[in-house]
Design a protein around this motif. Sequence first.
Motif, PDB file in Angstrom:
ATOM      1  N   SER A   8    -126.464  62.137  24.208  1.00 58.58           N
ATOM      2  CA  SER A   8    -125.997  61.528  25.456  1.00 58.58           C
ATOM      3  C   SER A   8    -124.645  60.896  25.191  1.00 58.58           C
ATOM      4  N   ASN A   9    -123.779  60.864  26.215  1.00 61.36           N
ATOM      5  CA  ASN A   9    -122.488  60.198  26.041  1.00 61.36           C
ATOM      6  C   ASN A   9    -121.878  59.838  27.386  1.00 61.36           C
ATOM      7  N   ILE A  10    -120.902  58.931  27.313  1.00 65.22           N
ATOM      8  CA  ILE A  10    -120.043  58.624  28.453  1.00 65.22           C
ATOM      9  C   ILE A  10    -118.617  58.581  27.928  1.00 65.22           C
ATOM     10  N   LYS A  11    -117.722  59.329  28.574  1.00 66.92           N
ATOM     11  CA  LYS A  11    -116.325  59.393  28.161  1.00 66.92           C
ATOM     12  C   LYS A  11    -115.434  58.950  29.316  1.00 66.92           C
ATOM     13  N   THR A  12    -114.364  58.239  28.984  1.00 69.16           N
ATOM     14  CA  THR A  12    -113.405  57.826  29.998  1.00 69.16           C
ATOM     15  C   THR A  12    -111.994  58.124  29.521  1.00 69.16           C
ATOM     16  N   TYR A  13    -111.156  58.546  30.473  1.00 67.82           N
ATOM     17  CA  TYR A  13    -109.737  58.792  30.232  1.00 67.82           C
ATOM     18  C   TYR A  13    -108.968  58.018  31.303  1.00 67.82           C
ATOM     19  N   SER A  14    -107.922  57.304  30.901  1.00 64.89           N
ATOM     20  CA  SER A  14    -107.268  56.443  31.887  1.00 64.89           C
ATOM     21  C   SER A  14    -105.785  56.279  31.602  1.00 64.89           C
ATOM     22  N   PHE A  69     -91.004  43.213  33.581  1.00 67.60           N
ATOM     23  CA  PHE A  69     -91.648  43.670  32.344  1.00 67.60           C
ATOM     24  C   PHE A  69     -92.729  44.686  32.704  1.00 67.60           C
ATOM     25  N   LEU A  70     -92.810  45.771  31.938  1.00 68.67           N
ATOM     26  CA  LEU A  70     -93.810  46.821  32.173  1.00 68.67           C
ATOM     27  C   LEU A  70     -94.615  47.069  30.908  1.00 68.67           C
ATOM     28  N   ASN A  71     -95.917  47.126  31.062  1.00 62.96           N
ATOM     29  CA  ASN A  71     -96.791  47.640  30.004  1.00 62.96           C
ATOM     30  C   ASN A  71     -97.592  48.796  30.580  1.00 62.96           C
ATOM     31  N   THR A  72     -97.446  49.967  29.991  1.00 65.04           N
ATOM     32  CA  THR A  72     -98.196  51.147  30.410  1.00 65.04           C
ATOM     33  C   THR A  72     -99.194  51.497  29.312  1.00 65.04           C
ATOM     34  N   THR A  73    -100.451  51.629  29.690  1.00 68.45           N
ATOM     35  CA  THR A  73    -101.512  51.930  28.731  1.00 68.45           C
ATOM     36  C   THR A  73    -102.195  53.231  29.108  1.00 68.45           C
ATOM     37  N   ALA A  74    -102.390  54.080  28.124  1.00 72.20           N
ATOM     38  CA  ALA A  74    -103.236  55.267  28.262  1.00 72.20           C
ATOM     39  C   ALA A  74    -104.340  55.147  27.218  1.00 72.20           C
ATOM     40  N   PHE A  75    -105.591  55.312  27.646  1.00 69.03           N
ATOM     41  CA  PHE A  75    -106.664  55.169  26.665  1.00 69.03           C
ATOM     42  C   PHE A  75    -107.740  56.229  26.834  1.00 69.03           C
ATOM     43  N   PHE A  76    -108.489  56.400  25.767  1.00 64.35           N
ATOM     44  CA  PHE A  76    -109.674  57.257  25.743  1.00 64.35           C
ATOM     45  C   PHE A  76    -110.798  56.445  25.126  1.00 64.35           C
ATOM     46  N   SER A  77    -111.994  56.535  25.709  1.00 60.40           N
ATOM     47  CA  SER A  77    -113.149  55.835  25.165  1.00 60.40           C
ATOM     48  C   SER A  77    -114.375  56.732  25.255  1.00 60.40           C
ATOM     49  N   ASN A  78    -115.160  56.719  24.191  1.00 58.37           N
ATOM     50  CA  ASN A  78    -116.371  57.531  24.164  1.00 58.37           C
ATOM     51  C   ASN A  78    -117.498  56.745  23.502  1.00 58.37           C
ATOM     52  N   TYR A  79    -118.638  56.703  24.163  1.00 51.42           N
ATOM     53  CA  TYR A  79    -119.852  56.173  23.542  1.00 51.42           C
ATOM     54  C   TYR A  79    -120.902  57.275  23.579  1.00 51.42           C
ATOM     55  N   ASP A  80    -121.537  57.519  22.440  1.00 55.87           N
ATOM     56  CA  ASP A  80    -122.544  58.571  22.396  1.00 55.87           C
ATOM     57  C   ASP A  80    -123.660  58.197  21.440  1.00 55.87           C
ATOM     58  N   TYR A  81    -124.818  58.820  21.644  1.00 47.44           N
ATOM     59  CA  TYR A  81    -125.913  58.708  20.674  1.00 47.44           C
ATOM     60  C   TYR A  81    -126.575  60.065  20.514  1.00 47.44           C
ATOM     61  N   ARG A  82    -127.207  60.239  19.345  1.00 55.58           N
ATOM     62  CA  ARG A  82    -127.846  61.518  19.019  1.00 55.58           C
ATOM     63  C   ARG A  82    -129.174  61.265  18.315  1.00 55.58           C
ATOM     64  N   GLY A  84    -122.500  55.479  18.387  1.00 56.42           N
ATOM     65  CA  GLY A  84    -121.248  54.822  18.060  1.00 56.42           C
ATOM     66  C   GLY A  84    -120.209  54.946  19.148  1.00 56.42           C
ATOM     67  N   ASN A  85    -119.107  54.207  18.948  1.00 55.56           N
ATOM     68  CA  ASN A  85    -117.984  54.174  19.879  1.00 55.56           C
ATOM     69  C   ASN A  85    -116.743  54.780  19.230  1.00 55.56           C
ATOM     70  N   THR A  86    -115.938  55.399  20.071  1.00 56.23           N
ATOM     71  CA  THR A  86    -114.607  55.835  19.670  1.00 56.23           C
ATOM     72  C   THR A  86    -113.639  55.414  20.770  1.00 56.23           C
ATOM     73  N   THR A  87    -112.573  54.707  20.412  1.00 51.00           N
ATOM     74  CA  THR A  87    -111.542  54.361  21.389  1.00 51.00           C
ATOM     75  C   THR A  87    -110.171  54.661  20.818  1.00 51.00           C
ATOM     76  N   ALA A  88    -109.248  54.982  21.698  1.00 51.80           N
ATOM     77  CA  ALA A  88    -107.853  55.193  21.308  1.00 51.80           C
ATOM     78  C   ALA A  88    -106.969  54.697  22.443  1.00 51.80           C
ATOM     79  N   SER A  89    -105.956  53.889  22.099  1.00 53.97           N
ATOM     80  CA  SER A  89    -105.044  53.325  23.100  1.00 53.97           C
ATOM     81  C   SER A  89    -103.612  53.594  22.684  1.00 53.97           C
ATOM     82  N   ALA A  90    -102.796  53.997  23.652  1.00 60.54           N
ATOM     83  CA  ALA A  90    -101.354  54.128  23.447  1.00 60.54           C
ATOM     84  C   ALA A  90    -100.671  53.290  24.511  1.00 60.54           C
ATOM     85  N   ARG A  91     -99.779  52.386  24.071  1.00 62.42           N
ATOM     86  CA  ARG A  91     -99.124  51.481  25.019  1.00 62.42           C
ATOM     87  C   ARG A  91     -97.619  51.498  24.810  1.00 62.42           C
ATOM     88  N   TRP A  92     -96.949  51.332  25.930  1.00 58.28           N
ATOM     89  CA  TRP A  92     -95.480  51.293  25.925  1.00 58.28           C
ATOM     90  C   TRP A  92     -95.044  50.052  26.693  1.00 58.28           C
TER      91      TRP A  92
END
Length: 785
Positions: free
Chosen positions: A377-383, A346-359, A329-337
Motif C-alpha cells: 500500500s502507498n500514498i504518493k504526492t507531487y507538488s 521575496f519568492l520561495n518556490t518549492t517542488a516536492f515529492f513524498s511517498n509513504y508505503d508499507y509491504r 517507510g517514508n521518502t521525501t524530496a524537496s527542491a526550493r528556489w
Amino acid sequence: MYKPLLALLVVLLSMHTVFAQEKLTISGYVKDAKNGEALLGATVFVPSLGEGVSTNDYGFYSLTLPKGTYELSFSYISYQEEKRQVKLDQANVKLDLEMKESALVLETVTVSSERVDENVRSIEMSVNKVDMRTIQKMPALLGEVDVIRSIQFLPGVTTVGEGATGFNVRGGNIDQNLVLLDEAPVFNSSHLFGFFSVFNPDAVKDVKLIKGGIPAEYGGRLSSILDVRMKEGNSKKFSATGGIGTIFSRLAIETPIVKDRGSLIIAGRRSYIDVLAKPFLNGDLKGSRFYFYDLTAKANYRINDKNTVFLSGYFGRDVFGADFGFDWGNTTASARWNHVFSDKLFLNTTAFFSNYDYRLQSDLKEPNPQDAFRWNSNIKTYSVKPDFTYYVNSRNKISFGGQMIYYTFQPGKAEAISGGETRSIGQDSKYAIESALYIGNEQKVGKKLTLQYGLRYSLYDYIGPGKAYTFGPQTGERRDPISEKTVQKGESIAQYGNWEPRFSANLGLGESSSLKLSYNRMAQYLHLLSNTAAASPLDVWTPTSNNIKPQLSDQFALGFFKNLNDNLFETSVEVYYKSLQNQVDYIPNSDLLLNPRLEGDLLYGDGRAYGAEFFIKKIKGKLNGWISYTLSRTERQVEGLNNDNWFPSRFDKTHVLNVVGIYDVSQRLSFSVNFTYGTGTPATYPTSKFVWQGFALPHNFYDERNGYRIPDYHRVDLAATLKQKKKLFGKGEGEWVFSIYNVYNRRNAFSVYVRQNANNPSQTEAVRYSVFGSIIPAVTYNFKF
C-alpha cells in the motif's frame, strides 16, 4: 472562482503607492557567524521609531522607513545583540549580518528562539516553538532525543497511549496534523510503532507547532501544522555530530561546498536491536529482522545575492519479520528556489515529492514459493508551491501564492499464491488533484493593534481511472453499492471547492501583556482510516470521493499573554472552540483492509472540541522550563452510533498536566525532569454477555460508544548530562547522558479489553495491557567536532 482573491491582491498591493512616498528600504539576511545557518525569526528593530520586523524562514528581512539616519538593533535569543548605524538618503540599503552566540548560552537554555517578549508582541497565538537545545536536554525514552515525544509536553498536545503513532492536537485525529519536513509532508512520523520519530535531532534546526490562528499559506489539515526545518549545513568549516545510544547510533556530517556560499549536511541513524539479539536467537528466529534506519540530506548554494537553491531529502524504513517480511517507510524530496525580486519582494518556490508505503510478504526464503501472500500500500504526492512575500512598509507585509498537489493512492493490493496459482485482491488505485490560491496581510494599526487576515480557496478534484461506487444513506450498518461506474483516466468523479478565511488580532494592553484572538476555517481532503485503539502502519489513506466528503473545521480562540518579572516568566491562557464537519467513523466490525467497497463501512458525523490551555515558562537563569495544563473535551455525534447522541471521541482527555524542568549546575553538568499526568482515554466495553455452549460472548446491549475510561496516566522521567573536561580528538566536545524513564515504575494502561476466562470460558475478565511496565534506564554518548 479565484477572482475575489485576485481582487483582494490588487487592493493590498495598491497600498504600496500610498505608503511608499519618500521612503527607502533596508533588506538582507541574518545568519549565524559560526556556521552560516540562517536565523529564523531574528528581530530587526529601530528603537527611535519603535518599529521592527522579524526574519522569515530563510533569514531574509525587509524594513521600509522614511529617509534619515537610524540605529538598527539585531537580536535573537542566546545570541549577542548587534547594532548597526544606517543612513537612508538616496538609495535602498542592502545589509547582511552574522550574529555570534552568547557566551552564556549554556547557562541560559531557552525554550524559544525568539526575542524575550515575542509571545506578547507577536501576532501568533496557539503557536509553540521548541529550541533544539531544550529538546536535547529533556529526559527521553532510552536516552534518545525525539521531536514528536517532546512536543507532547506542550499544551493541547496529547497521544492516545504510550508508544502510539503520531500525536493529537486539540482533540483531532493524527491525520488532521500536517507534518512537514522542509515543506514536504510526512504521512507517518514514527519509527518502531511510535516509540521514536523520523526526525533526526542532529539534522533539525527549527520546530514550530501551529494549533490555531493558522496563516493562509497553510492548508490541507484541520488541527495543526508541525513545521520542521532541517539544518542547512556548516558553510564555514567541516563539522560532525553524533551519538552512541542504547538502541541506535547516529552520525551527521556538515561541510562547505563553497565556503560562505554553499553547504551540505548528511545525517544517518540505525538501530541495532537485531545485531545485539542475534546470538540469542535459534531455529526459525535465527534470521529475524527488526530494525529501523533513516538518512537525511540537504544541500544549499547561493548563486548570487538574489538567488539561492536548496535540495533536501529523507529516506527511512522500519523492517520486521522472521520467515515473513513487514516493512514501512517514508521518502521525501524537496527542491526550493529563493529569489529576491527587489528589496521588498521575496519568492520561495518549492517542488516536492513524498511517498509513504508499507509491504507484507510471506516466505521470504523462497524465490518462487508455491504458497505465499504479498501485500502493499502507498500514498504518493507531487507538488509545486510558489510563495511570495511583499514587504509594503514597516506596517504591512503581504503574503500570497498557490499550490498544486497530485495524489496517487494505493489503499491496499494483495496477491495470494496457493498451489502456484495467484489471485489478486484489494482496491484499485485512486487519483486526485488539489489546488489552492491564498493571500494574506499582516498589518500594524497604531502602536497597540496588529491584525493578520487572509483568504484561501482550495479546489479538489477526484479523478479516474477507476470504479466509482454510489451508496445509499447511512444507517449505522454496512451498505452495499446501489450503482457502479467505470471512469476513464483524467475524468472527474467528484469536485469540491472551499473558501477558507483566516483572521488574527493582537491588542497590546501594556508593555508586558496583550490580548489575542483568532479564527480559521480549514478543509481536509485526505483521510486516514483506522478502527483500532491507536493508529498503526497498516492504516489506510484514502481520498475524498463522491461518497466521502471533505472534512471541515471552524476554530475560534481567545488568549491572554503576559510576561512577568522583566520577561523572566512567560504566561498565557487560551480558550478555544472548534466545530468539525464530515468526521469519519465506522460501523461495528468494519472491514477496512483490502476491501474495494470499504466506503460502505464508513459513517459520517459532526464533532466539537473546546477547552482552556494554561502555560507558564521560565526562560532565564540556571533553572528553566515550563508547566502546562489543559482542560478540554472532544466529542462526536454520528447518525447510527450511540443512539445518535454525542459521545467522547477516542482522543478525549479531560485533564492533562505537564511539567518540564532543566537545571544547569555548571557549564559541564545539568539535570532535567519531566512529569506528565493525563485523564484516561475513553473506551467501549460490553454491558452484557451471552453464554452459548459454555462460552461467554460479550455484548454491548445499549450500543453505547466510549462510555468508560481506562485508568489515568502519569509518569516521571529524569536525566543528567555531563560534558567531558577534555577535548574530543583535541578539538571536539563529548557528553554523557544518563536517563531514567518511568522513575517510579508506573504500569500505565495502554488499553483495557475484555476476554473469556481461560479457566472458565463462561466467565469474562478485563485485561490491562501496558506497553512499558517498568523502569527503563539508559546511557547515551554524544559527540561533536
